[in-house]
Design a protein around this motif. Structure first.
Motif, PDB file in Angstrom:
ATOM      1  N   LEU A 119      56.561  52.783  38.916  1.00 41.34           N
ATOM      2  CA  LEU A 119      56.956  51.586  39.648  1.00 41.34           C
ATOM      3  C   LEU A 119      56.681  51.847  41.119  1.00 41.34           C
ATOM      4  CD1 LEU A 119      58.246  48.905  38.750  1.00 41.34           C
ATOM      5  CD2 LEU A 119      60.453  49.833  39.441  1.00 41.34           C
ATOM      6  N   ALA A 120      55.750  51.085  41.721  1.00 43.37           N
ATOM      7  CA  ALA A 120      55.309  51.422  43.075  1.00 43.37           C
ATOM      8  C   ALA A 120      54.928  50.179  43.863  1.00 43.37           C
ATOM      9  CB  ALA A 120      54.117  52.378  43.020  1.00 43.37           C
ATOM     10  N   ASN A 121      54.910  50.355  45.184  1.00 43.31           N
ATOM     11  CA  ASN A 121      54.419  49.320  46.087  1.00 43.31           C
ATOM     12  C   ASN A 121      52.955  49.018  45.769  1.00 43.31           C
ATOM     13  OD1 ASN A 121      52.842  48.821  48.843  1.00 43.31           O
ATOM     14  ND2 ASN A 121      54.915  48.031  49.120  1.00 43.31           N
ATOM     15  N   ARG A 122      52.554  47.792  46.029  1.00 48.94           N
ATOM     16  CA  ARG A 122      51.190  47.365  45.687  1.00 48.94           C
ATOM     17  C   ARG A 122      50.106  48.146  46.424  1.00 48.94           C
ATOM     18  NH1 ARG A 122      52.638  40.887  46.001  1.00 48.94           N
ATOM     19  NH2 ARG A 122      54.030  40.867  44.177  1.00 48.94           N
ATOM     20  N   GLN A 123      50.479  48.817  47.499  1.00 47.73           N
ATOM     21  CA  GLN A 123      49.508  49.589  48.263  1.00 47.73           C
ATOM     22  C   GLN A 123      49.470  51.061  47.835  1.00 47.73           C
ATOM     23  OE1 GLN A 123      47.368  48.161  50.395  1.00 47.73           O
ATOM     24  NE2 GLN A 123      48.303  46.225  49.786  1.00 47.73           N
ATOM     25  N   ILE A 124      50.036  51.382  46.679  1.00 47.24           N
ATOM     26  CA  ILE A 124      50.068  52.782  46.261  1.00 47.24           C
ATOM     27  C   ILE A 124      48.653  53.345  46.108  1.00 47.24           C
ATOM     28  CG2 ILE A 124      50.180  52.268  43.791  1.00 47.24           C
ATOM     29  CD1 ILE A 124      51.973  55.127  45.668  1.00 47.24           C
ATOM     30  N   GLY A 125      47.703  52.497  45.746  1.00 45.02           N
ATOM     31  CA  GLY A 125      46.319  52.960  45.629  1.00 45.02           C
ATOM     32  C   GLY A 125      45.785  53.495  46.941  1.00 45.02           C
ATOM     33  N   SER A 126      46.135  52.817  48.049  1.00 45.13           N
ATOM     34  CA  SER A 126      45.698  53.288  49.370  1.00 45.13           C
ATOM     35  C   SER A 126      46.340  54.621  49.698  1.00 45.13           C
ATOM     36  CB  SER A 126      46.070  52.256  50.443  1.00 45.13           C
ATOM     37  OG  SER A 126      45.385  51.044  50.243  1.00 45.13           O
ATOM     38  N   ALA A 127      47.598  54.808  49.303  1.00 44.50           N
ATOM     39  CA  ALA A 127      48.283  56.074  49.570  1.00 44.50           C
ATOM     40  C   ALA A 127      47.640  57.208  48.791  1.00 44.50           C
ATOM     41  CB  ALA A 127      49.767  55.950  49.215  1.00 44.50           C
ATOM     42  N   VAL A 128      47.302  56.964  47.527  1.00 42.63           N
ATOM     43  CA  VAL A 128      46.622  57.990  46.713  1.00 42.63           C
ATOM     44  C   VAL A 128      45.258  58.301  47.311  1.00 42.63           C
ATOM     45  CG1 VAL A 128      45.618  58.473  44.453  1.00 42.63           C
ATOM     46  CG2 VAL A 128      47.871  57.386  44.613  1.00 42.63           C
ATOM     47  N   ASP A 129      44.531  57.261  47.716  1.00 45.89           N
ATOM     48  CA  ASP A 129      43.222  57.473  48.363  1.00 45.89           C
ATOM     49  C   ASP A 129      43.347  58.404  49.555  1.00 45.89           C
ATOM     50  OD1 ASP A 129      41.878  55.917  46.620  1.00 45.89           O
ATOM     51  OD2 ASP A 129      41.591  54.200  47.955  1.00 45.89           O
ATOM     52  N   GLY A 132      46.695  57.994  58.280  1.00 46.79           N
ATOM     53  CA  GLY A 132      46.637  58.035  56.823  1.00 46.79           C
ATOM     54  C   GLY A 132      47.860  58.696  56.226  1.00 46.79           C
ATOM     55  N   LEU A 133      48.342  59.761  56.877  1.00 46.76           N
ATOM     56  CA  LEU A 133      49.541  60.445  56.383  1.00 46.76           C
ATOM     57  C   LEU A 133      50.763  59.551  56.516  1.00 46.76           C
ATOM     58  CD1 LEU A 133      48.916  64.018  57.860  1.00 46.76           C
ATOM     59  CD2 LEU A 133      48.637  63.270  55.492  1.00 46.76           C
ATOM     60  N   TRP A 134      50.836  58.812  57.631  1.00 44.74           N
ATOM     61  CA  TRP A 134      51.942  57.860  57.781  1.00 44.74           C
ATOM     62  C   TRP A 134      51.872  56.788  56.700  1.00 44.74           C
ATOM     63  CZ3 TRP A 134      56.179  58.809  60.045  1.00 44.74           C
ATOM     64  CH2 TRP A 134      56.235  59.596  61.199  1.00 44.74           C
ATOM     65  N   LEU A 135      50.646  56.333  56.380  1.00 44.12           N
ATOM     66  CA  LEU A 135      50.491  55.328  55.331  1.00 44.12           C
ATOM     67  C   LEU A 135      51.055  55.854  54.009  1.00 44.12           C
ATOM     68  CD1 LEU A 135      49.356  52.713  54.103  1.00 44.12           C
ATOM     69  CD2 LEU A 135      47.171  53.889  53.805  1.00 44.12           C
ATOM     70  N   ILE A 136      50.722  57.113  53.680  1.00 42.78           N
ATOM     71  CA  ILE A 136      51.244  57.707  52.439  1.00 42.78           C
ATOM     72  C   ILE A 136      52.768  57.686  52.459  1.00 42.78           C
ATOM     73  CG2 ILE A 136      51.334  59.780  51.023  1.00 42.78           C
ATOM     74  CD1 ILE A 136      48.642  60.601  52.283  1.00 42.78           C
ATOM     75  N   LYS A 137      53.341  58.166  53.565  1.00 42.09           N
ATOM     76  CA  LYS A 137      54.804  58.260  53.660  1.00 42.09           C
ATOM     77  C   LYS A 137      55.452  56.889  53.542  1.00 42.09           C
ATOM     78  CE  LYS A 137      58.566  59.977  56.551  1.00 42.09           C
ATOM     79  NZ  LYS A 137      58.955  60.794  57.715  1.00 42.09           N
ATOM     80  N   TRP A 138      54.938  55.907  54.262  1.00 41.93           N
ATOM     81  CA  TRP A 138      55.553  54.586  54.252  1.00 41.93           C
ATOM     82  C   TRP A 138      55.443  53.913  52.882  1.00 41.93           C
ATOM     83  CZ3 TRP A 138      52.914  53.375  59.541  1.00 41.93           C
ATOM     84  CH2 TRP A 138      53.711  53.875  60.567  1.00 41.93           C
ATOM     85  N   VAL A 139      54.253  54.024  52.255  1.00 39.76           N
ATOM     86  CA  VAL A 139      54.075  53.397  50.943  1.00 39.76           C
ATOM     87  C   VAL A 139      55.003  54.044  49.915  1.00 39.76           C
ATOM     88  CG1 VAL A 139      52.468  53.069  49.030  1.00 39.76           C
ATOM     89  CG2 VAL A 139      51.731  52.592  51.359  1.00 39.76           C
ATOM     90  N   VAL A 140      55.116  55.361  49.965  1.00 45.26           N
ATOM     91  CA  VAL A 140      56.007  56.054  49.022  1.00 45.26           C
ATOM     92  C   VAL A 140      57.453  55.646  49.271  1.00 45.26           C
ATOM     93  CG1 VAL A 140      56.899  58.308  48.305  1.00 45.26           C
ATOM     94  CG2 VAL A 140      54.443  57.995  48.668  1.00 45.26           C
ATOM     95  N   ASN A 141      57.853  55.546  50.539  1.00 45.48           N
ATOM     96  CA  ASN A 141      59.214  55.095  50.840  1.00 45.48           C
ATOM     97  C   ASN A 141      59.455  53.689  50.319  1.00 45.48           C
ATOM     98  OD1 ASN A 141      59.841  57.496  52.097  1.00 45.48           O
ATOM     99  ND2 ASN A 141      59.539  56.730  54.176  1.00 45.48           N
ATOM    100  N   GLU A 142      58.480  52.789  50.505  1.00 46.83           N
ATOM    101  CA  GLU A 142      58.628  51.419  50.006  1.00 46.83           C
ATOM    102  C   GLU A 142      58.643  51.386  48.480  1.00 46.83           C
ATOM    103  OE1 GLU A 142      59.275  48.672  51.562  1.00 46.83           O
ATOM    104  OE2 GLU A 142      59.210  49.543  53.562  1.00 46.83           O
ATOM    105  N   SER A 143      58.146  52.445  47.853  1.00 45.76           N
ATOM    106  CA  SER A 143      58.146  52.540  46.395  1.00 45.76           C
ATOM    107  C   SER A 143      59.409  53.199  45.869  1.00 45.76           C
ATOM    108  CB  SER A 143      56.914  53.332  45.918  1.00 45.76           C
ATOM    109  OG  SER A 143      55.718  52.720  46.347  1.00 45.76           O
ATOM    110  N   ALA A 144      60.367  53.493  46.794  1.00 48.00           N
ATOM    111  CA  ALA A 144      61.613  54.186  46.426  1.00 48.00           C
ATOM    112  C   ALA A 144      61.314  55.552  45.830  1.00 48.00           C
ATOM    113  CB  ALA A 144      62.456  53.347  45.472  1.00 48.00           C
ATOM    114  N   GLY A 145      60.248  56.182  46.319  1.00 43.62           N
ATOM    115  CA  GLY A 145      59.869  57.505  45.846  1.00 43.62           C
ATOM    116  C   GLY A 145      60.162  58.579  46.876  1.00 43.62           C
ATOM    117  N   GLU A 146      59.652  59.776  46.612  1.00 40.35           N
ATOM    118  CA  GLU A 146      59.817  60.898  47.536  1.00 40.35           C
ATOM    119  C   GLU A 146      58.463  61.544  47.783  1.00 40.35           C
ATOM    120  OE1 GLU A 146      62.643  63.659  45.995  1.00 40.35           O
ATOM    121  OE2 GLU A 146      64.386  62.383  46.448  1.00 40.35           O
ATOM    122  N   ILE A 147      58.292  62.078  48.995  1.00 39.69           N
ATOM    123  CA  ILE A 147      57.055  62.771  49.337  1.00 39.69           C
ATOM    124  C   ILE A 147      57.397  64.100  49.982  1.00 39.69           C
ATOM    125  CG2 ILE A 147      56.898  61.608  51.584  1.00 39.69           C
ATOM    126  CD1 ILE A 147      53.820  61.687  51.196  1.00 39.69           C
TER     127      ILE A 147
END
Length: 477
Positions: free
Chosen positions: A359-369, A434-449
């Motif tokens: 279950l993830a934010n719609r931008q999770i693909g950008s974070a993985v990229d 890019g690292l901030w993007l990963i962190k923010w998307v994961v936070n919006e996904s209620a995940g951890e990084i």
């Protein structure tokens, strides 16, 4: 007061026949005894005594003297005095000193019921005083707040509003008390706000928040932000507490900054495309030139940076803040296939299951990229290696999935990691967007990084996301 009520009888204030066996509310109290005033004081001071029953004359003090000492250490402990005569002056003195009640001793008569009533009344009065004191403290706190603090019934009716409502929204509190709150919400926002309020009523653990338009007393619409807390079961409140503050100016500023940002990005993109096109024409007409290549590469980087800013904006946009089911393995495989095509010199080691839905934010693909891109593009090892795994995990006690990306490159600079793990600070390391993007998307996904050192010699990025149920979507708006 918790558990069974503890009643302390001092110096035979009530013999076994008189002691309370059952209180009016059905509670069966625990009977304890003290032989002297001094012992009783020690017992009360040690805590846990809910009510004291005592006589007018004790071995080491009069009843009034005992009561004076008791009130010094336990100002609110309920006390019941046994007096020997119907019009005993000790009773009046005791009441004046702070006794909660008194009872005339009637030798030879079973006074259990009378004592039960007296103790029950004393306990009720004490609870009422405590409740009133708590309400007064609560009222003092909220009336000193610049936010509008309101208490609503479960159906959304205003029961209380703090005085600040006049300054913020132009109403006297009395104008809104008894009125339905949602009739003042803009029609386009009303259903959404009502749904958020209902989640607080239905689930006391939820504290939903929302931004919406509220009608000011002058007829204009003001943008406000509210957060609700269900305190219906709290006897002091008995309602949903809503904290509200006006955010009209902030919203206006955000809108202007959004226009400025979009315009600036558009103009920069057009300018970079012109520079990139001319650099490529120079290289075509005059052959490879280091200076032309530097211009071309810098323009391409700037265009990519603009795309990243767009992705970040989408990730943080409230309109994009729903979480939905994503097959994390498919996202990873797609990115790794692109790496193998464009970066054949990089050794990719992948250990992936057939699928893992999260279950993830719609931008999770950008974070993985970006996680994989960082491992590839900043890897200056002679034989660059990127290792990617997807494994089962746990997150806040629930089933989860962890994506691990490890490399043998130089690692993320320490100062940049400090910024990422220590919090957001302005104007630091914009090259690490890019690292901030990963962190923010994961936070919006209620995940951890997590960022760690890799056993390959570089950096490990671990992204943990909650596993999704079939068809699951959570709207965060």
């Amino acid at each position: 007061m918790s558990g069974r009520t503890r009643v302390l009888y001092v110096d035979g204030a009530a013999d076994d026949l008189d002691r309370v066996h059952t209180l009016p509310d059905g509670d069966v109290p625990v009977a304890e005894t003290a032989d002297t005033a001094a012992e009783a004081i020690d017992r009360v001071e040690a805590g846990g005594v809910d009510c004291v029953v005592f006589g007018g004359e004790l071995p080491d003090a009069t009843g009034v003297e005992f009561l004076h000492r008791l009130r010094e250490i336990g100002p609110t402990v309920p006390c019941v005095l046994f007096v020997e005569r119907s019009f005993d002056p000790t009773a009046a003195a005791a009441i004046e000193t702070g006794a909660t009640g008194y009872l005339h001793r009637n030798p030879g008569v079973d006074q259990t019921d009378a004592l039960s009533e007296a103790v029950g009344t004393a306990l009720d009065r004490c609870r009422e005083r405590d409740l009133e004191a708590t309400q007064e403290r609560f009222r003092g706190i909220i009336e000193a707040s610049s936010d509008v603090v309101s208490i609503l019934d479960a159906d959304g009716t205003f029961r209380y509003l703090s005085p600040s409502v006049e300054e913020v929204l132009g109403y006297e509190p009395s104008e809104l008390v008894g009125q339905g709150a949602f009739q003042y919400v803009h029609p386009e926002d009303r259903d959404r706000v009502a749904r958020e309020f209902a989640t607080a009523v239905d689930d006391p653990d939820r504290t939903p928040d929302a931004e919406y338009r509220f009608r000011h007393a002058d007829g204009s619409w003001r943008v406000v932000g509210s957060r609700g807390t269900n305190m219906i079961d709290d006897p002091v409140v008995e309602g949903v507490v809503v904290n509200t503050r006006e955010v009209t100016d902030r919203r206006r500023r955000d809108q202007r900054m959004d226009v400025l940002n979009r315009t600036l990005r558009h103009d920069l993109r057009n300018a970079m495309n012109v520079i990139l096109g001319n650099a490529e024409l120079l290289m075509r007409d005059h052959g490879t030139d280091d200076r032309a290549e530097a211009i071309r590469r810098t323009a391409a980087d700037m265009l990519e940076l603009g795309n990243k800013v767009r992705d970040v904006e989408r990730a943080l946009d409230t309109g994009e803040r729903s979480r939905e089911m994503v097959d994390l393995v498919s996202v990873v495989e797609e990115r790794l296939a692109a790496v193998e095509r464009s970066e054949p010199e990089v050794t990719v080691e992948a250990d992936l299951p057939e699928s893992e839905w999260v279950l993830a934010n719609r931008q999770i693909g950008s974070a993985v990229d970006d996680a994989i891109e960082n491992a590839v593009e900043h890897n200056d090892a002679d034989d660059p290696v990127v290792r990617v795994t997807v494994d089962e995990a746990r997150l806040t006690g629930e089933a989860a999935v962890t994506l691990t990306v490890a490399d043998n490159g130089p690692g993320i600079p320490e100062e940049e990691l400090d910024v990422l793990t220590g919090g957001e600070t302005p104007l630091e390391h914009t090259s690490g967007l890019g690292l901030w993007l990963i962190k923010w998307v994961v936070n919006e996904s209620a995940g951890e990084i997590a960022f760690e050192e890799s056993d390959l010699g570089g950096t490990v990025v671990r992204i943990t996301l909650k596993r999704a149920s079939v068809g699951q979507t959570i709207d965060l708006v």
